[in-house]
Motif scaffolding. Sequence first.
Motif, PDB file in Angstrom:
ATOM      1  N   UNK A   1      -8.838  23.845  32.863  1.00 60.58           N
ATOM      2  CA  UNK A   1      -9.406  24.955  32.087  1.00 60.58           C
ATOM      3  C   UNK A   1      -9.296  24.689  30.589  1.00 60.58           C
ATOM      4  N   UNK A   2      -8.132  24.196  30.167  1.00 53.48           N
ATOM      5  CA  UNK A   2      -7.956  23.867  28.751  1.00 53.48           C
ATOM      6  C   UNK A   2      -8.910  22.782  28.300  1.00 53.48           C
ATOM      7  N   UNK A   3      -9.083  21.765  29.136  1.00 56.50           N
ATOM      8  CA  UNK A   3     -10.023  20.691  28.810  1.00 56.50           C
ATOM      9  C   UNK A   3     -11.448  21.218  28.732  1.00 56.50           C
ATOM     10  N   UNK A   4     -11.793  22.139  29.635  1.00 56.85           N
ATOM     11  CA  UNK A   4     -13.126  22.716  29.616  1.00 56.85           C
ATOM     12  C   UNK A   4     -13.412  23.421  28.307  1.00 56.85           C
ATOM     13  N   UNK A   5     -12.413  24.166  27.795  1.00 53.55           N
ATOM     14  CA  UNK A   5     -12.585  24.840  26.517  1.00 53.55           C
ATOM     15  C   UNK A   5     -12.708  23.871  25.355  1.00 53.55           C
TER      16      UNK A   5
END
Length: 242
Positions: free
Chosen positions: A118-122
């Motif tokens: 999720x952090x990478x997606x952001x």
Amino acid sequence: MSFLTGVYAFLFYFAAVVFVTGLVGKVVQYARTPAPLKIPTTPAPTTTGGVVLRLAREVVFFESLFRGNKWTWIFGWVFHFGLFLVTLRHLRYFIDPVWVPIQLIQPFGMYGGIAMVLGLGGLWARRFLVDRVRYITGPSDHLILGLLVLIGCSGLLMSFVVHTDIVSVKEFFRGLMAFDIHPLPADPLLLVHLLLVAALMIIFPYSKLLHAPGLFFSPTRNQVDNPREKRHIAPWAERLEQ
């Protein structure tokens, strides 16, 4: 030993050599790079203890990023904290017996993988959605982010959907450490996951991911703000004065 096992054993030996030698070489280069100016970012600590505390806050809380951009800080911190949990969870493949703290972290490490993706997606989304960030984004940035996302997603799939023989995987990596090669399961998803991890190890010392050790050599963060009390002079300049 099967051909597949031999290929992956060689791949991880090669990746480990590249990772260690490349990382050590870069750290030595950073350490030898002179810092001729006193340039700590203010407000800066005036004591060595304060500098240590400042670096600790940067490593754990990303203090400067928090002040700079809250959205980037949120996604960056979530990714790094998730990666930290995932790394701890994966230690079980290299130690025997598994330490009690590592046993306790196992369920949290699974959800750490979700936080990591999720952090990478952001972080990846801002490369497309924020004009000034998109302008300075190059192909290597997308490559690294894509590689990390694929590693995280393939790992999550093995945790929640398509399971593999983790006992055999542990025997393989424990065997690599002892130079005693054991068979590696031929599960396609596992092979893709390990191939991506090896690729990350190889490119790590030569990519922007080196901001991890580079932080400790940044003069804006590791210098004491005492230009009035003590003259700052680089080692090479000291030799010239002698």
